[in-house]
Each structure stands twice: as C-alpha cells, then as structure tokens.
Scaffold this motif. Sequence first.
Motif, mmCIF file in Angstrom:
data_model
loop_
_atom_site.group_PDB
_atom_site.id
_atom_site.type_symbol
_atom_site.label_atom_id
_atom_site.label_comp_id
_atom_site.label_asym_id
_atom_site.label_seq_id
_atom_site.Cartn_x
_atom_site.Cartn_y
_atom_site.Cartn_z
ATOM 1 N N VAL A 144 52.084 60.109 14.328
ATOM 2 C CA VAL A 144 51.905 60.805 15.600
ATOM 3 C C VAL A 144 53.224 60.827 16.364
ATOM 4 C CG1 VAL A 144 50.638 60.814 17.797
ATOM 5 C CG2 VAL A 144 49.505 60.033 15.687
ATOM 6 N N VAL A 145 53.501 61.936 17.032
ATOM 7 C CA VAL A 145 54.680 62.016 17.902
ATOM 8 C C VAL A 145 54.270 62.555 19.269
ATOM 9 C CG1 VAL A 145 56.284 62.340 15.990
ATOM 10 C CG2 VAL A 145 55.318 64.350 17.127
ATOM 11 N N GLY A 146 55.122 62.270 20.254
ATOM 12 C CA GLY A 146 54.832 62.737 21.600
ATOM 13 C C GLY A 146 55.925 62.340 22.564
ATOM 14 N N VAL A 147 55.505 62.050 23.797
ATOM 15 C CA VAL A 147 56.478 61.735 24.841
ATOM 16 C C VAL A 147 55.958 60.584 25.694
ATOM 17 C CG1 VAL A 147 55.524 63.556 26.311
ATOM 18 C CG2 VAL A 147 57.794 62.653 26.807
ATOM 19 N N ALA A 148 56.848 59.633 26.014
ATOM 20 C CA ALA A 148 56.506 58.480 26.840
ATOM 21 C C ALA A 148 57.458 58.419 28.027
ATOM 22 C CB ALA A 148 56.613 57.192 26.029
ATOM 23 N N ARG A 149 57.098 57.629 29.031
ATOM 24 C CA ARG A 149 57.997 57.410 30.160
ATOM 25 C C ARG A 149 57.814 55.989 30.683
ATOM 26 N NH1 ARG A 149 55.129 61.403 34.565
ATOM 27 N NH2 ARG A 149 53.115 60.359 34.621
ATOM 28 N N PRO A 150 58.887 55.379 31.215
ATOM 29 C CA PRO A 150 60.263 55.860 31.117
ATOM 30 C C PRO A 150 60.902 55.373 29.827
ATOM 31 C CG PRO A 150 60.204 53.890 32.447
ATOM 32 C CD PRO A 150 58.783 54.159 32.016
ATOM 33 N N ILE A 151 62.139 55.795 29.561
ATOM 34 C CA ILE A 151 62.873 55.265 28.416
ATOM 35 C C ILE A 151 64.055 54.461 28.930
ATOM 36 C CG2 ILE A 151 62.224 57.159 26.885
ATOM 37 C CD1 ILE A 151 65.023 58.299 27.263
ATOM 38 N N MET A 158 61.998 60.770 30.409
ATOM 39 C CA MET A 158 60.886 60.876 29.469
ATOM 40 C C MET A 158 61.479 60.707 28.075
ATOM 41 S SD MET A 158 58.335 61.692 31.563
ATOM 42 C CE MET A 158 57.064 62.489 30.596
ATOM 43 N N GLY A 159 60.765 60.036 27.202
ATOM 44 C CA GLY A 159 61.329 59.750 25.895
ATOM 45 C C GLY A 159 60.463 60.195 24.742
ATOM 46 N N ALA A 160 61.066 60.837 23.748
ATOM 47 C CA ALA A 160 60.368 61.188 22.517
ATOM 48 C C ALA A 160 59.961 59.913 21.797
ATOM 49 C CB ALA A 160 61.265 62.048 21.632
ATOM 50 N N VAL A 161 58.730 59.905 21.273
ATOM 51 C CA VAL A 161 58.204 58.710 20.640
ATOM 52 C C VAL A 161 57.542 59.073 19.312
ATOM 53 C CG1 VAL A 161 56.024 58.869 21.918
ATOM 54 C CG2 VAL A 161 56.719 56.671 20.974
ATOM 55 N N ARG A 162 57.645 58.156 18.366
ATOM 56 C CA ARG A 162 56.996 58.282 17.058
ATOM 57 C C ARG A 162 56.098 57.073 16.871
ATOM 58 N NH1 ARG A 162 57.808 56.236 11.909
ATOM 59 N NH2 ARG A 162 57.526 57.678 10.123
ATOM 60 N N TRP A 163 54.844 57.298 16.470
ATOM 61 C CA TRP A 163 53.870 56.221 16.288
ATOM 62 C C TRP A 163 53.347 56.245 14.868
ATOM 63 C CZ3 TRP A 163 48.846 56.006 14.642
ATOM 64 C CH2 TRP A 163 48.109 54.863 14.927
ATOM 65 N N GLU A 164 53.328 55.074 14.219
ATOM 66 C CA GLU A 164 52.792 54.979 12.864
ATOM 67 C C GLU A 164 52.165 53.614 12.665
ATOM 68 O OE1 GLU A 164 54.152 55.546 8.173
ATOM 69 O OE2 GLU A 164 55.674 55.402 9.761
ATOM 70 N N ASN A 165 50.890 53.592 12.276
ATOM 71 C CA ASN A 165 50.178 52.350 11.961
ATOM 72 C C ASN A 165 50.296 51.302 13.063
ATOM 73 O OD1 ASN A 165 49.349 53.332 9.433
ATOM 74 N ND2 ASN A 165 51.282 52.695 8.498
ATOM 75 N N GLY A 166 50.162 51.726 14.293
ATOM 76 C CA GLY A 166 50.159 50.808 15.421
ATOM 77 C C GLY A 166 51.503 50.478 16.011
ATOM 78 N N ASP A 177 69.213 61.771 29.657
ATOM 79 C CA ASP A 177 68.226 60.751 29.993
ATOM 80 C C ASP A 177 66.839 61.026 29.424
ATOM 81 O OD1 ASP A 177 70.050 59.302 31.515
ATOM 82 O OD2 ASP A 177 69.602 60.445 33.337
ATOM 83 N N ALA A 178 66.566 62.240 28.958
ATOM 84 C CA ALA A 178 65.194 62.605 28.632
ATOM 85 C C ALA A 178 65.089 63.314 27.293
ATOM 86 C CB ALA A 178 64.623 63.507 29.729
ATOM 87 N N SER A 179 63.913 63.121 26.663
ATOM 88 C CA SER A 179 63.581 63.835 25.435
ATOM 89 C C SER A 179 62.075 63.876 25.301
ATOM 90 C CB SER A 179 64.209 63.171 24.208
ATOM 91 O OG SER A 179 63.703 61.856 24.026
ATOM 92 N N ALA A 180 61.568 64.773 24.471
ATOM 93 C CA ALA A 180 60.139 64.881 24.206
ATOM 94 C C ALA A 180 59.952 65.428 22.798
ATOM 95 C CB ALA A 180 59.458 65.796 25.224
#
Length: 410
Positions: A144-151, A158-166, A177-180
């Motif tokens: 899963v990918v998406g966006v989190a805040r803050p970084i 806002m920060g781009a995030v990658r999620w895998e297996n918890g 300063d920001a990515s998504a």
Amino acid sequence: MPSIQIFSDSAFLRGSVTRSAVVAAIAGAAAASDFQVIDLGTLGGALSSATALNESGDVAGVSTVIVGEALHAFRWSGGTMIDLGALPNHPQSSAFAINAAGDVVGLSYSLGELDEAAVIWRGAGAVDSIGAFTARSINDLGIVVGVARPISNAIAGMGAVRWENGASQMLGTLGGDASAAHAINDVGWIVGQSEPQAARPPHAFVWINGAMHDLGTLGGDYSVANDVNGAGQVVGVARRADGVMHAFRFEVSASGVVTQRTDLGDLGGQYSAAYGINRQGLVVGTSFDRAFLYQGGVMTNLNDRIPAGSGWVLTRATAINDRMQIVGEGRHNGSVRAFLLNPPPALAGDMNCDGFVTVGDVGGFVLALTDPAGYAAQYPACDIQNADMNQDGFITVGDIGLFVLALTGE
C-alpha cells in the motif's frame, strides 16, 4: 517475421463465408463503438463516485449514505454495491483503490478532524487500520502507498509512505518538504508528487528500488503523476511552458529516466488531466469537465462513445482495466453518480486490444497464428480469437487474407 501475402478472392471463401459478408461484418464491428454505461447507484444517499476497478470488474469508490448524508467507501461487484463502513470512531470513509483479490484501501476519518487512518477492507466487511496516513493505492502483492503527515521535522510537510506487512516506510522527497504517493504497480514502482525545493510547485516522481526520480514536466513548473502501469508508463497532469495544464503520458526507463514525453492534448478549454492507464497504454481522465479515453494517439470524448439519449454526462474517468472497462463519475439525469463502462464488442483483427486494426496488430496476428502460447504471454488481456477472421472456430492460414482486408480496408 514471415511475409504476408494478399490472396485472390477465392482465398476469402470459407464455406458460406464470402468476401462481401466479411466486409460487412468488419464494418459492423467497427461501427459498434458504443460502450455500455451502467449507473452503479448509491448507498442510499444522493451521490456516488467510482475511483478504481480491478481486472474482474469490481469497483471501489465513495457514496453518501442516508444517515447524516455521511460518505462511506463502497465495493461494487456483480451488480451490488456494498457499504464498507468505517472504523468505530469514524463516521466517514473513502475508498481509492482495489486489487485483484478485491482488497480495498482508503481512508477512515471524522470530518474536520486530524485523526484520519489508512484502512484496508478485506472480504465482505472487515476493516483494519494500517497506520496514520491516507492510503491511495494497493498492488496485487498487498503493498500500500499513500501520504502521511508530518515528515521529519517539517511542520506542515506531507510525506509519501509505503506500507507492507505492517511496516511503514517514508519515501522522502525530491528536495523540498512535501511528497505524496498516488499509485504503485505490481513490480513496486511508486509514483506521485514532491516538491523539488521547499515552497516550490511539485514535480511528478517515480520511486524505484529505494530511489526517487524527478520526472519533470511538459515545459512548465508543475506536474503530478497519478498512475503507472507495468510497462513503465506514467500518467498525470503537467503545466506546459505556455501555462496550460495538460494530461501526459511519460515512458520511463528502469533507471527512472523519461525516454518519451507525450502531451495528450485536450477536448477544449485548454485543460486536461490523466488519472488511469492500463497495460496496453490506454489512458483515461478528464478535460473541460468531460471524461476522455486516449487511444491510438487520439483523445476521445467518452460522451461520444455511449448511446445517445442515455441521460448521462460523463465528467471524469478515473480508471481503466486491461479489459477496457472504465469507471468514473458523471451526471445521470442530473444526479452525480458513479459509472462503469463496459467496452464495445471486440473488433476482428485487433490483436493488441487498442480498439483499432493497424500495422501494430501484425505481430500479434502472426503470433496468434504460429505461437498461441507466445501470444497469450505477450498479450495476456487480449482474446486470441480476434484472429479467427473467418469465424470457423480455428486460427489458420485461411484467416490471413481476411486480416489483410481488415488492415487495408481494400
């Protein structure tokens, strides 16, 4: 590749099939270009919008519900819209992506609050929180990918995030300063947007094997990538040197370098944006408040590809699968509704599934004739029976002449 010869009229005769009948059949197939349009309905409220679909034709999106007119994520499958609900402490939810297994990802939240949570819906109703971010895409491996805040220490970043297996991983930025992150394909490429410098307009990026690459623009100072397919084609919207915002399709190498930039144009109004792309490189999006399909180098208003008098105005197409099904949002008899377009009948001789019979189909036709397994491997979403030009149930040299006829129109 073997040469292809145009046969005499006698070669077009196969039982009761004549040359004139084949010409008529080809013309009829070409004329039958209307998509079937389906209103996906709502969860009881007035509005709905479709955001994603998988290869099985299952759709994800958002709809208002009767209670308080709250928004809830939905999964639509086989004619039924299912309310996916939200986390216990959240009255609202939205769905942004769905994978081959039917897993849906999105956001559970309270309107006006900063307590949003990325969620994944598996099966018929279970909803699991997977972190304090907005989930925008999921691939068939469940990443899963998406966006989190803050970084980092950025106050408003806002920060781009990658999620895998918890486990979650922040992807960083292009320098600002920001990515998504907006989308991920099945080989793990991630696309989205990031500031190249602090307080500067974002640029589209692709993240490959731990490195984020700036994809640039169409000549201006702004770009956003919204989707990526397995062939390394990225689509989104970018500003040109003249300030016009246009949909784009970039060809990207495995090292993150753009090898070709295509401005997809517009339908008028000097604006367009691309939201989805399939394996064949067909692109969907919006232009001047009208949904479009880009295929064969041409941007087509999808409202011209549905039956007249349907009551629909298709305003935005958000996703397209390899079966050429398309979803999005439009106005049906004045109400904002999610739609599903089912493709027109298959066109005989269209071996690469782009909706046309051109020289680009020759290689696929030869493969279908000589190496069916090779054809299936190279064109997994296409029907090899499109090569059965004389409709006798077999793909043989007897189909070659009719294929050439379809190709040349002679």
